[in-house]
Write an enzyme that holds these catalytic residues in place. Structure first.
Site, mmCIF file in Angstrom:
data_model
loop_
_atom_site.group_PDB
_atom_site.id
_atom_site.type_symbol
_atom_site.label_atom_id
_atom_site.label_comp_id
_atom_site.label_asym_id
_atom_site.label_seq_id
_atom_site.Cartn_x
_atom_site.Cartn_y
_atom_site.Cartn_z
ATOM 1 N N HIS A 1 -76.142 17.285 72.937
ATOM 2 C CA HIS A 1 -76.781 16.078 73.505
ATOM 3 C C HIS A 1 -76.921 14.940 72.494
ATOM 4 C CE1 HIS A 1 -80.248 17.949 71.663
ATOM 5 N NE2 HIS A 1 -80.636 18.654 72.711
ATOM 6 N N ASN B 1 -83.859 28.935 75.245
ATOM 7 C CA ASN B 1 -85.243 28.590 74.866
ATOM 8 C C ASN B 1 -86.240 28.930 75.977
ATOM 9 O OD1 ASN B 1 -84.271 26.435 76.452
ATOM 10 N ND2 ASN B 1 -85.654 24.957 75.490
ATOM 11 N N LEU C 1 -85.746 14.815 74.864
ATOM 12 C CA LEU C 1 -85.402 14.872 73.441
ATOM 13 C C LEU C 1 -83.952 15.297 73.289
ATOM 14 C CD1 LEU C 1 -88.670 16.432 72.024
ATOM 15 C CD2 LEU C 1 -87.801 14.119 71.590
ATOM 16 N N HIS D 1 -74.247 22.590 78.604
ATOM 17 C CA HIS D 1 -75.622 22.606 78.057
ATOM 18 C C HIS D 1 -76.606 22.540 79.225
ATOM 19 C CE1 HIS D 1 -78.670 21.298 74.818
ATOM 20 N NE2 HIS D 1 -79.349 21.476 75.941
ATOM 21 N N ASP E 1 -77.827 18.943 79.884
ATOM 22 C CA ASP E 1 -79.185 19.152 79.349
ATOM 23 C C ASP E 1 -80.219 19.023 80.459
ATOM 24 O OD1 ASP E 1 -81.152 19.766 77.500
ATOM 25 O OD2 ASP E 1 -81.305 17.727 76.732
ATOM 26 N N HIS F 1 -80.440 24.178 81.014
ATOM 27 C CA HIS F 1 -81.663 24.987 81.005
ATOM 28 C C HIS F 1 -81.911 25.506 82.413
ATOM 29 C CE1 HIS F 1 -82.731 23.595 76.952
ATOM 30 N NE2 HIS F 1 -82.190 22.453 77.347
ATOM 31 N N LYS G 1 -77.674 29.280 69.279
ATOM 32 C CA LYS G 1 -78.297 27.951 69.315
ATOM 33 C C LYS G 1 -79.293 27.758 68.181
ATOM 34 C CE LYS G 1 -79.434 23.948 70.991
ATOM 35 N NZ LYS G 1 -79.756 23.464 72.319
ATOM 36 N N HIS H 1 -79.358 21.589 68.113
ATOM 37 C CA HIS H 1 -80.258 20.484 68.476
ATOM 38 C C HIS H 1 -80.441 19.685 67.193
ATOM 39 C CE1 HIS H 1 -83.667 18.506 70.685
ATOM 40 N NE2 HIS H 1 -83.860 18.117 69.440
HETATM 41 N N1 LIG Z 1 -83.934 18.045 76.241
HETATM 42 C C1 LIG Z 1 -85.218 18.151 76.429
HETATM 43 O O1 LIG Z 1 -85.915 17.131 76.392
HETATM 44 N N2 LIG Z 1 -85.821 19.334 76.695
HETATM 45 C C2 LIG Z 1 -85.210 20.632 76.672
HETATM 46 C C3 LIG Z 1 -84.994 21.165 75.287
HETATM 47 C C4 LIG Z 1 -83.847 20.516 74.543
HETATM 48 O O2 LIG Z 1 -82.702 20.563 74.995
HETATM 49 O O3 LIG Z 1 -84.072 19.963 73.460
HETATM 50 C C5 LIG Z 1 -86.104 21.622 77.459
HETATM 51 O O4 LIG Z 1 -85.893 22.823 77.341
HETATM 52 O O5 LIG Z 1 -86.984 21.164 78.189
HETATM 53 ZN ZN LIG Z 2 -81.348 21.141 76.128
HETATM 54 ZN ZN LIG Z 3 -82.185 20.068 72.532
#
Ligand SMILES: NC(=O)N[C@@H](CC(=O)O)C(=O)O
Ligand SMILES: [Zn+2]
Ligand SMILES: [Zn+2]
Length: 349
Positions: free
Chosen positions: A180, A47, A225, A19, A253, A21, A105, A142
């Site tokens: 997460h 995202n 989150l 997971h 995450d 970003h 997702k 999520h």
């Molecule tokens: N985890 C987070 O707090 N933020 C993530 C989005 C997500 O995974 O929910 C993001 O893309 O910034």
């Molecule tokens: Zn995430």
């Molecule tokens: Zn998330």
């Protein structure tokens, strides 16, 4: 298995991040080398500002990631599609045929960063979910309700009752990753549920409870989150991660946001851990006296769930203190990593 556990050093099969970003453009170029150093592969979240809703968008994003790789570094981005109310069931078949899209997702609309295009009502997606179940395409979730009447700290537990249970009753063979997870409720649900379900757990949810967000003042770099929860939940996550149960695996995450977007009157959610992810997981497993369970969590359980081969090669983590930088570049901006300026007690070699 090649695990050699000792108090001061541990060697593991090369791990993956299930997971992650990576963002896009100049930010992507800045953060990608951190993950590449730590992990062989990563499930790349869709995202982006323009969500990755089609195979064509995912293919183009994958090319941009590969083009941003540091020369000579091997890394496999495992792409995902962003589910919307209007995702065409045929897009799932195309995704399955692509060979490079490994999951779809679900962001409940409004639940988190760049989720505005997410799903407003899962019933609108039933035909698409039907095809996912049929073609063995995992759904990554999520898992938070967005209802303003539900307390922020209860949104994951309420999601299990309102969304996860009905979804799994209607699609018992659909592969699901509860992403997460942050609560004892979710850890218990995943451990006990029937059928193909797993969960990712972040390093920060293993190491910190919600006090960390408010220790000595408001600390936006600990805001993510789903938000950090009470100590009893953190302990349940540690128990799950170190249990050896193959349903639990590593997902950082890691979520880069520029410093000005975090240190603001309405700061973004997300913790940046790509720089020191394995060090943080080693710290958490070490504190639990369970370093011998780290390899399954980081390197074996994920590939097993996704039906992918285990990586070749190893990494070694050593007990050694080092100081995290205060900031790292993020395109033309900077970001503040979790634990910025603090000591970390393990170091990856
Ligand atoms: N985890 C987070 O707090 N933020 C993530 C989005 C997500 O995974 O929910 C993001 O893309 O910034
Ligand atoms: Zn995430
Ligand atoms: Zn998330």
């Amino acid at each position: 298995m090649s695990t050699i556990a000792s108090p001061d050093s541990i060697t593991l099969i090369r791990p993956d991040d299930w997971h992650l970003h990576l963002r896009d453009g100049a930010a992507l170029a800045s953060v990608l080398p951190h993950s590449v150093r730590q992990f062989a592969r990563a499930i790349v979240m869709p995202n982006l500002k323009l969500p990755v809703t089609t195979v064509a968008l995912a293919a183009a994003y994958r090319e941009r990631i590969l083009a941003a790789l540091p020369p000579g570094m091997a890394f496999e981005p495992l792409m995902t599609l962003y589910l919307t109310d209007n995702t065409d069931p045929d897009e799932i078949r195309r995704a399955q045929d692509s060979g490079f899209i490994h999951a779809v997702k679900l962001y409940p609309a409004g639940a988190t960063t760049n989720s505005a295009a997410g799903v407003t009502d899962l019933r609108k997606c039933y035909q698409t979910l039907e095809v996912m179940q049929e073609t063995d395409m995992p759904l990554l979730v999520h898992g938070e309700v967005t209802d303003n009447e539900i307390d922020l700290f209860d949104r994951e537990a309420v999601f299990i009752e309102r969304v996860m249970r009905p979804l799994r009753r209607d699609f018992p063979e659909l592969k699901i990753v509860f992403e997460h997870i942050t609560t004892r409720d979710a850890a218990q649900y995943v451990a006990e549920a029937e059928g193909p379900i797993a969960a990712t757990i972040t390093a920060h949810h293993l190491l910190y409870n919600r006090n960390e967000i408010f220790r000595g003042g408001i600390r936006p770099h600990y805001y993510c989150l789903p938000v950090l929860k009470r100590e009893e939940h953190r302990l349940a996550l540690v128990t799950a991660a170190t249990s050896g149960d193959e349903r639990f695996f590593l997902g950082t995450d890691s979520a880069p946001h520029a410093v000005h977007a975090k240190e603001a009157s309405c700061g973004c959610a997300g913790c940046y851990t790509a720089l020191h992810a394995m060090e943080l997981y080693a710290t958490a497993f070490d504190q639990a006296g369970a370093l011998d369970k780290l390899e399954a969590f980081a390197s074996l359980n994920g590939p097993n769930f996704y039906g992918l081969p285990v990586n070749g090669g190893t990494i070694t983590l050593q007990r050694e203190s080092w100081t995290l930088p205060a900031t790292v570049p993020m395109g033309e901006h900077e970001l503040v990593p979790l634990n910025a300026g603090e000591q970390v007690g393990w170091k990856m070699r």
